[in-house]
Enzyme design. Structure first.
Site, mmCIF file in Angstrom:
data_model
loop_
_atom_site.group_PDB
_atom_site.id
_atom_site.type_symbol
_atom_site.label_atom_id
_atom_site.label_comp_id
_atom_site.label_asym_id
_atom_site.label_seq_id
_atom_site.Cartn_x
_atom_site.Cartn_y
_atom_site.Cartn_z
ATOM 1 N N TYR A 168 -49.229 24.421 -21.875
ATOM 2 C CA TYR A 168 -48.768 25.601 -21.139
ATOM 3 C C TYR A 168 -47.574 25.234 -20.235
ATOM 4 O O TYR A 168 -46.558 25.940 -20.220
ATOM 5 C CB TYR A 168 -49.903 26.222 -20.307
ATOM 6 C CG TYR A 168 -49.388 27.385 -19.472
ATOM 7 C CD1 TYR A 168 -49.099 28.616 -20.077
ATOM 8 C CD2 TYR A 168 -49.112 27.227 -18.115
ATOM 9 C CE1 TYR A 168 -48.560 29.667 -19.333
ATOM 10 C CE2 TYR A 168 -48.581 28.277 -17.365
ATOM 11 C CZ TYR A 168 -48.309 29.490 -17.984
ATOM 12 O OH TYR A 168 -47.764 30.511 -17.253
ATOM 13 N N ARG A 212 -50.364 24.102 -5.709
ATOM 14 C CA ARG A 212 -50.116 24.750 -4.419
ATOM 15 C C ARG A 212 -50.505 26.226 -4.427
ATOM 16 O O ARG A 212 -51.005 26.764 -3.438
ATOM 17 C CB ARG A 212 -48.627 24.597 -4.084
ATOM 18 C CG ARG A 212 -48.215 25.090 -2.717
ATOM 19 C CD ARG A 212 -46.731 25.336 -2.646
ATOM 20 N NE ARG A 212 -46.318 26.323 -3.640
ATOM 21 C CZ ARG A 212 -45.071 26.537 -4.028
ATOM 22 N NH1 ARG A 212 -44.098 25.824 -3.525
ATOM 23 N NH2 ARG A 212 -44.793 27.450 -4.938
ATOM 24 N N ARG A 225 -55.177 35.055 -12.113
ATOM 25 C CA ARG A 225 -54.550 34.209 -13.113
ATOM 26 C C ARG A 225 -55.056 32.789 -12.898
ATOM 27 O O ARG A 225 -55.118 32.323 -11.761
ATOM 28 C CB ARG A 225 -53.029 34.229 -12.928
ATOM 29 C CG ARG A 225 -52.485 35.635 -12.745
ATOM 30 C CD ARG A 225 -51.178 35.805 -13.441
ATOM 31 N NE ARG A 225 -51.242 35.240 -14.788
ATOM 32 C CZ ARG A 225 -50.181 34.857 -15.472
ATOM 33 N NH1 ARG A 225 -48.997 34.943 -14.945
ATOM 34 N NH2 ARG A 225 -50.314 34.362 -16.678
ATOM 35 N N PHE A 285 -28.754 18.454 -8.050
ATOM 36 C CA PHE A 285 -29.449 19.615 -8.602
ATOM 37 C C PHE A 285 -30.816 19.216 -9.164
ATOM 38 O O PHE A 285 -31.797 19.948 -8.990
ATOM 39 C CB PHE A 285 -28.562 20.243 -9.698
ATOM 40 C CG PHE A 285 -29.255 21.226 -10.574
ATOM 41 C CD1 PHE A 285 -29.556 22.490 -10.109
ATOM 42 C CD2 PHE A 285 -29.614 20.891 -11.874
ATOM 43 C CE1 PHE A 285 -30.207 23.416 -10.921
ATOM 44 C CE2 PHE A 285 -30.264 21.800 -12.689
ATOM 45 C CZ PHE A 285 -30.558 23.063 -12.210
#
Ligand code: D61
Ligand code: MG
Length: 413
Positions: A168, A212, A225, A285
């Protein structure tokens, strides 16, 4: 803690916080003139607090591609996350999303708040997408197609095993890593990274989010969920939601620590991926979100608050990470520091203590062996006494600054 209290406790947050504020203000001024690009950059800032800043500092061409990549996938994720859409409506949208991005007339209303605006005005994103170079378009289309198919698969299937969990996370975040590596390569700024390492970059970020966001996801309306794999939580409770009840606090924290230990596996791949980057803007980044992730894991580990409310790194620490992350040596130092913080939180009686410690020690060995830790540097580890002393110095400095400002602003005779 209020922000003034936080600043007094961590006075060395003040300078990076001010710097971050100025940078954010500058970015707001740089919105492009074309209406579709203006929409995309305005949306990027509204939708993503954390990624907008790091995306913004890339070179123009790559920045445009990454911005559109982000918004396309955020729109796809808005469809996935909207628990009010019926499955038979949702599945074809997820599966065909990669085709809709070529059609500036297509749109589907869903989501709430800023996500609703993104969906309603999606034509601006498609219009901007069609202006990107072919190489960028193909990379974005390919990842959107694979992510949509993967999300569709998991609409009908629960995350049972740890392998399901990795699968997933591959669809929703590992693929983002693969796509970004492709975009960096298409921009001729980096060598093409392996899929394995690119995937780990996404898995580490996504698993941190899933850990978290336990409470937020379980309390989702109208339907909760669940992303924590049954194979892990079933060792501690009978139902995933039982973790939030006070009588299960001990089990809940053990389960949480098990989840954090699982996420730690990806750290060494992430270090390897980042050590191969050459472009300084791409490096920042990639590195800033990774350091934020380990910082978040260090905060969540052994912390019952994860089951009670929102656990987040303080803004000042985020600002510090953004300010201090420039080179690979900074990343080794940050990974080393946050691993030390994590190690100090491991309770010998935790069922996974040995495994957790051995993973952390192995990361720390990699950081030490890099040879980057010898230089004297600022640490992320806070010593309370040191913080108190610098608080005093800071307060005196502020008073002096106010006096000086007052004196120099008053009319001269
Ligand atoms: C280098 C730099 C950034 C990276 C990277 C490598 C590898 C992977 C990623 C970023 C993606 C990490 C995603 C972690 C946050 N998770 C989510 O936002 C979940 O949604 C996943 C599906 C949409 C992904 C959209 C995305 C995210 C970050 C990007 C990006 C696209 C494109 C470029 C740069 C960064 C999560 O969202 C809800 C929430 O946490 O608010 C969910 O629904 O599970
Ligand atoms: Mg989602």
């Amino acid at each position: 803690m209020g922000s003034l209290g936080a600043m007094l406790k961590h006075p060395d947050d003040i300078y990076p916080l001010l710097k971050l504020k100025m940078a954010a203000r500058n970015i707001e001024k740089q919105i492009p003139p074309e209406p579709h690009w203006a929409f995309c950059y305005t949306m990027l800032h509204k939708v993503s607090r954390s990624f907008a800043l790091v995306i913004q500092q890339l070179d123009t061409e790559l920045r445009n591609a990454v911005c559109i990549f982000y918004l396309v996938l955020r729109a796809l994720d808005t469809v996935e996350d909207d628990t009010a859409i019926e499955t038979d409506v949702k599945l074809p949208i997820l599966i065909d999303f990669h085709r809709h991005i070529y059609d500036a007339k297509w749109h589907f209303a869903c989501g709430t708040k800023e996500y609703k605006v993104l969906m309603d005005e999606f034509h601006h994103v498609s219009t901007a997408f069609l202006e990107l170079g072919k190489g960028y378009q193909e990379a974005i289309e390919d990842i959107t197609k694979r992510m949509g198919a993967g999300m569709a698969k998991f609409i009908c299937k629960e995350v049972e095993t740890v392998d399901d969990y990795d699968e997933y996370c591959h669809y929703v975040a590992g693929l983002v890593g693969l796509g970004l590596s492709k975009l960096f390569h298409a921009a001729e700024l980096e060598d093409l990274a392996t899929d394995e390492l690119s995937n780990s970059m996404g898995l580490f970020l996504q698993k941190t989010n899933i850990i978290r966001d336990y409470l937020e996801d379980i309390n989702e309306i109208p339907k909760s969920r669940m992303f924590w794999p049954r194979q892990i939580w079933s060792k501690y409770v009978n139902k995933l939601e039982d973790l939030k009840y006070e009588e299960n606090s001990d089990k809940a924290v053990q389960c949480l620590n098990d989840m954090v230990t699982n996420a730690l596996i990806h750290m060494e791949d992430c270090l390897k991926y980042m050590s191969a980057l050459r472009d300084p803007a791409i490096f920042k980044f990639c590195a800033i979100p990774q350091i934020m992730a380990i910082g978040t894991l260090a905060l969540c580990y052994n912390n019952i608050e994860v089951f009670r409310g929102v656990v987040k790194m303080r803004r000042g620490l985020t600002a510090k990470v953004i300010d201090r992350t420039r080179t690979m040596a900074d990343v080794y130092a940050a990974f080393y520091d946050f691993s030390s913080i994590l190690k100090s939180k491991v309770d010998k009686k935790d069922p996974n203590a040995t495994k957790t410690l051995s993973r952390l020690e192995s990361v720390q060995k990699t950081c030490r062996d890099s040879g980057a830790l010898i230089n004297s540097r600022k640490s992320y580890i806070v010593k309370s006494e040191q913080s108190y002393n610098s608080a005093l110095i800071m307060v005196m400095f502020l008073i002096l600054a106010i006096i000086y400002a007052y004196v120099s602003a008053s009319p001269r005779f």
